[in-house]
Design an enzyme around this catalytic site. Structure first.
Site, PDB file in Angstrom:
ATOM      1  CB  ALA A   1      16.890  15.807 -18.888  1.00 33.05           C
TER       2      ALA A   1
ATOM      3  CB  SER B   1       6.582   3.272 -11.666  1.00 32.43           C
ATOM      4  OG  SER B   1       5.225   3.554 -11.153  1.00 32.43           O
TER       5      SER B   1
ATOM      6  CG  ASP C   1       9.996  13.894 -21.599  1.00 35.07           C
ATOM      7  OD1 ASP C   1       9.905  12.560 -21.222  1.00 35.07           O
ATOM      8  OD2 ASP C   1       9.353  14.591 -21.096  1.00 35.07           O
TER       9      ASP C   1
ATOM     10  CG  LEU D   1      -2.082  -1.162   1.002  1.00 32.71           C
ATOM     11  CD1 LEU D   1      -3.112  -1.003   2.293  1.00 32.71           C
ATOM     12  CD2 LEU D   1      -2.651  -1.092  -0.048  1.00 32.71           C
TER      13      LEU D   1
ATOM     14  CG  ASN E   1       2.728   6.979 -22.170  1.00 30.79           C
ATOM     15  OD1 ASN E   1       3.742   6.448 -22.613  1.00 30.79           O
ATOM     16  ND2 ASN E   1       2.684   8.069 -21.808  1.00 30.79           N
TER      17      ASN E   1
ATOM     18  CE1 TYR F   1       9.231   2.385 -13.627  1.00 28.68           C
ATOM     19  CE2 TYR F   1       9.296   3.556 -15.741  1.00 28.68           C
ATOM     20  CZ  TYR F   1       8.758   2.288 -14.698  1.00 28.68           C
ATOM     21  OH  TYR F   1       7.735   1.754 -15.092  1.00 28.68           O
TER      22      TYR F   1
ATOM     23  N   GLY G   1      -0.304   2.166  -3.519  1.00 27.32           N
ATOM     24  CA  GLY G   1      -1.779   1.434  -3.876  1.00 27.32           C
ATOM     25  C   GLY G   1      -3.041   1.935  -2.824  1.00 27.32           C
TER      26      GLY G   1
HETATM   27  N1  NAD Z   1       0.817   3.106 -15.682  1.00 31.73           N
HETATM   28  C1  NAD Z   1       1.968   3.211 -16.663  1.00 31.73           C
HETATM   29  O1  NAD Z   1       1.721   3.809 -17.609  1.00 31.73           O
HETATM   30  C2  NAD Z   1       3.020   2.105 -16.742  1.00 31.73           C
HETATM   31  C3  NAD Z   1       3.771   2.059 -17.871  1.00 31.73           C
HETATM   32  C4  NAD Z   1       4.879   1.267 -17.722  1.00 31.73           C
HETATM   33  C5  NAD Z   1       5.057   0.219 -16.881  1.00 31.73           C
HETATM   34  N2  NAD Z   1       4.310   0.375 -15.806  1.00 31.73           N
HETATM   35  C6  NAD Z   1       4.585  -0.367 -14.516  1.00 31.73           C
HETATM   36  O2  NAD Z   1       3.469  -1.203 -14.262  1.00 31.73           O
HETATM   37  C7  NAD Z   1       3.323  -1.675 -12.911  1.00 31.73           C
HETATM   38  C8  NAD Z   1       2.188  -1.121 -12.507  1.00 31.73           C
HETATM   39  O3  NAD Z   1       1.879   0.393 -12.537  1.00 31.73           O
HETATM   40  P1  NAD Z   1       0.815   1.207 -11.770  1.00 31.73           P
HETATM   41  O4  NAD Z   1       0.372   2.232 -12.669  1.00 31.73           O
HETATM   42  O5  NAD Z   1      -0.558   0.445 -11.712  1.00 31.73           O
HETATM   43  O6  NAD Z   1       1.638   1.567 -10.309  1.00 31.73           O
HETATM   44  P2  NAD Z   1       0.871   1.688  -8.937  1.00 31.73           P
HETATM   45  O7  NAD Z   1       1.725   2.579  -8.301  1.00 31.73           O
HETATM   46  O8  NAD Z   1      -0.631   2.143  -9.030  1.00 31.73           O
HETATM   47  O9  NAD Z   1       0.971   0.328  -8.491  1.00 31.73           O
HETATM   48  C9  NAD Z   1       2.047  -0.403  -7.815  1.00 31.73           C
HETATM   49  C10 NAD Z   1       1.506  -1.240  -6.682  1.00 31.73           C
HETATM   50  O10 NAD Z   1       2.648  -1.779  -6.231  1.00 31.73           O
HETATM   51  C11 NAD Z   1       2.647  -1.786  -4.831  1.00 31.73           C
HETATM   52  N3  NAD Z   1       4.024  -1.680  -4.235  1.00 31.73           N
HETATM   53  C12 NAD Z   1       5.007  -0.946  -4.460  1.00 31.73           C
HETATM   54  N4  NAD Z   1       6.216  -1.166  -3.812  1.00 31.73           N
HETATM   55  C13 NAD Z   1       5.737  -2.365  -3.212  1.00 31.73           C
HETATM   56  C14 NAD Z   1       6.456  -3.248  -2.341  1.00 31.73           C
HETATM   57  N5  NAD Z   1       7.671  -3.034  -1.971  1.00 31.73           N
HETATM   58  N6  NAD Z   1       6.037  -4.412  -1.848  1.00 31.73           N
HETATM   59  C15 NAD Z   1       4.626  -4.837  -2.284  1.00 31.73           C
HETATM   60  N7  NAD Z   1       3.902  -3.700  -3.163  1.00 31.73           N
HETATM   61  C16 NAD Z   1       4.497  -2.558  -3.572  1.00 31.73           C
HETATM   62  C17 NAD Z   1       2.004  -0.190  -4.746  1.00 31.73           C
HETATM   63  O11 NAD Z   1       1.600   0.032  -3.346  1.00 31.73           O
HETATM   64  C18 NAD Z   1       1.100  -0.179  -5.564  1.00 31.73           C
HETATM   65  O12 NAD Z   1      -0.344  -0.708  -5.247  1.00 31.73           O
HETATM   66  C19 NAD Z   1       4.827  -0.714 -12.196  1.00 31.73           C
HETATM   67  O13 NAD Z   1       5.495  -1.907 -12.123  1.00 31.73           O
HETATM   68  C20 NAD Z   1       5.000   0.255 -13.338  1.00 31.73           C
HETATM   69  O14 NAD Z   1       6.290   0.381 -13.266  1.00 31.73           O
HETATM   70  C21 NAD Z   1       3.322   1.167 -15.573  1.00 31.73           C
END
Ligand code: NAD
Length: 316
Positions: free
Chosen positions: A277, A74, A279, A33, A167, A138, A36
């Site tokens: 930077a 992220s 982008d 969390l 995205n 990242y 999240g």
């Molecule tokens: N949203 C995008 O456009 C996008 C694009 C490329 C990659 N991603 C990847 O997709 C995944 C999900 O992205 P999202 O947008 O849903 O992000 P988000 O932040 O909504 O979800 C990530 C979840 O992981 C949990 N979390 C973080 N560190 C943790 C840990 N150490 N232990 C347990 N839980 C942990 C957070 O509490 C959160 O609920 C990520 O890995 C992100 O890097 C997202």
């Protein structure tokens, strides 16, 4: 199938959890969390609040047949100034998860990788065989995990898939983007519309694109979710597959802003800032590989439709 979803209280993980439950899978969500929301975990899934670093007892108890791994930090900007958080969560955390899987005899994993593993592309659309030269921490941590999965597949017969998202946008099952620190264009534009921000900043208007703003590939979270369900059973033991996930069409920042105005009927005041930077002017995916291998096709290719889904969910 008995599935553990790491990061299932986040934006994408919660949508995929809902889709897994709909498909009749038994789901446990593990999430600390940190970014999240407990109320995003769909009812019907078991929820365990724990960190990736402490995942071993959870996996020993659940004995999943597969893991979907979304848990990560992220924020690109934060990764540049606090890299230790990114190496610790994304890399050490994933290593702990893979070791917990090995101990629980679970060797099937789908991992959320990213377009940020490629860095500045030489060619667009970007294919999976393009050079990987991340321009931020990242992206580097995600690329390290991709390499980790290749080793675990080779050494320990893991069946692994890295999905490199472009995205992600839109909403499904009433679940949309609620990032505590929002850096994504569509939700930021919708926050402006909702009066939660005064304006939106366009980072650079002098890129070599038709309207001067950056071009990105927006993939609907429902299409992304479909890809996870296909990827879950695709690889054989010993195989690590990498697939890009985008809808293959680029939209400029200006086109997104126009779509938000059109869908919501509200003005979106903008301010033009400096380029950021690292982008790149254009990031558009070639998803030919996953289309050919798994028969995946995105259903939501219309930008206005993606924005509409996000807007309707944000209003609720
Ligand atoms: N949203 C995008 O456009 C996008 C694009 C490329 C990659 N991603 C990847 O997709 C995944 C999900 O992205 P999202 O947008 O849903 O992000 P988000 O932040 O909504 O979800 C990530 C979840 O992981 C949990 N979390 C973080 N560190 C943790 C840990 N150490 N232990 C347990 N839980 C942990 C957070 O509490 C959160 O609920 C990520 O890995 C992100 O890097 C997202």
């Amino acid at each position: 199938m008995r599935v553990l979803v790491a990061g299932g209280a986040g934006y994408i993980g919660s949508v995929v959890t809902a889709a897994l439950l709909e498909g009749g899978h038994e789901v446990t969500v593990l999430d600390d969390l940190s970014t999240g929301h407990a109320d995003a975990v769909p009812s019907g899934a078991r929820f365990v609040q724990a960190s990736l670093h402490d995942s071993a007892p959870v996996l020993a108890d659940v004995r999943p047949e597969a893991v979907l791994h979304f848990a990560a930090k992220s924020l690109v900007g934060e990764s540049q100034v606090k890299p230790e958080i990114y190496w610790d969560t994304n890399v050490s955390g994933t290593l702990a998860l893979l070791e917990a899987m090995r101990a629980a005899d679970c060797r099937r994993i789908v991992f959320s990788s990213t377009a940020a593993t490629y860095g500045e592309p030489e060619q667009v659309p970007i294919r999976e065989d393009a050079p990987t030269r991340p321009t931020n921490t990242y992206g580097a941590t995600k690329l390290a995990v991709d390499a980790m999965l290749t080793s675990y597949a080779a050494a320990y017969d893991f069946a692994a898939v890295s999905l490199r998202y472009f995205n992600v946008a839109g909403a499904a099952y009433g679940l949309g983007e609620r990032h505590t620190t929002e850096t994504h264009l569509i939700p930021i534009a919708l926050q402006v519309v909702a009066g939660r921000r005064e304006h939106l900043t366009i980072y650079g208007e002098d890129y070599p694109t038709e309207d001067g703003t950056c071009i990105r590939d927006y993939i609907h979270v429902e299409d992304l979710s479909d890809a996870h369900l296909l990827a879950l059973t695709a690889p054989s033991p010993g195989e690590h597959r990498i697939y890009n996930l985008g809808n293959g069409t680029g939209f400029s920042v200006q086109q997104v802003i126009d779509a938000v105005r059109e869908v919501t009927g509200h003005p979106v005041p903008v301010e033009v800032g400096q380029r950021r930077a690292g982008d790149p002017a254009q990031l558009v995916a070639s998803s030919d590989r996953i289309r050919a291998d798994l028969g995946w096709t995105p259903k939501h290719t219309d930008l206005a439709g993606i924005v509409r889904d996000a807007w309707e969910t944000a209003q609720k």
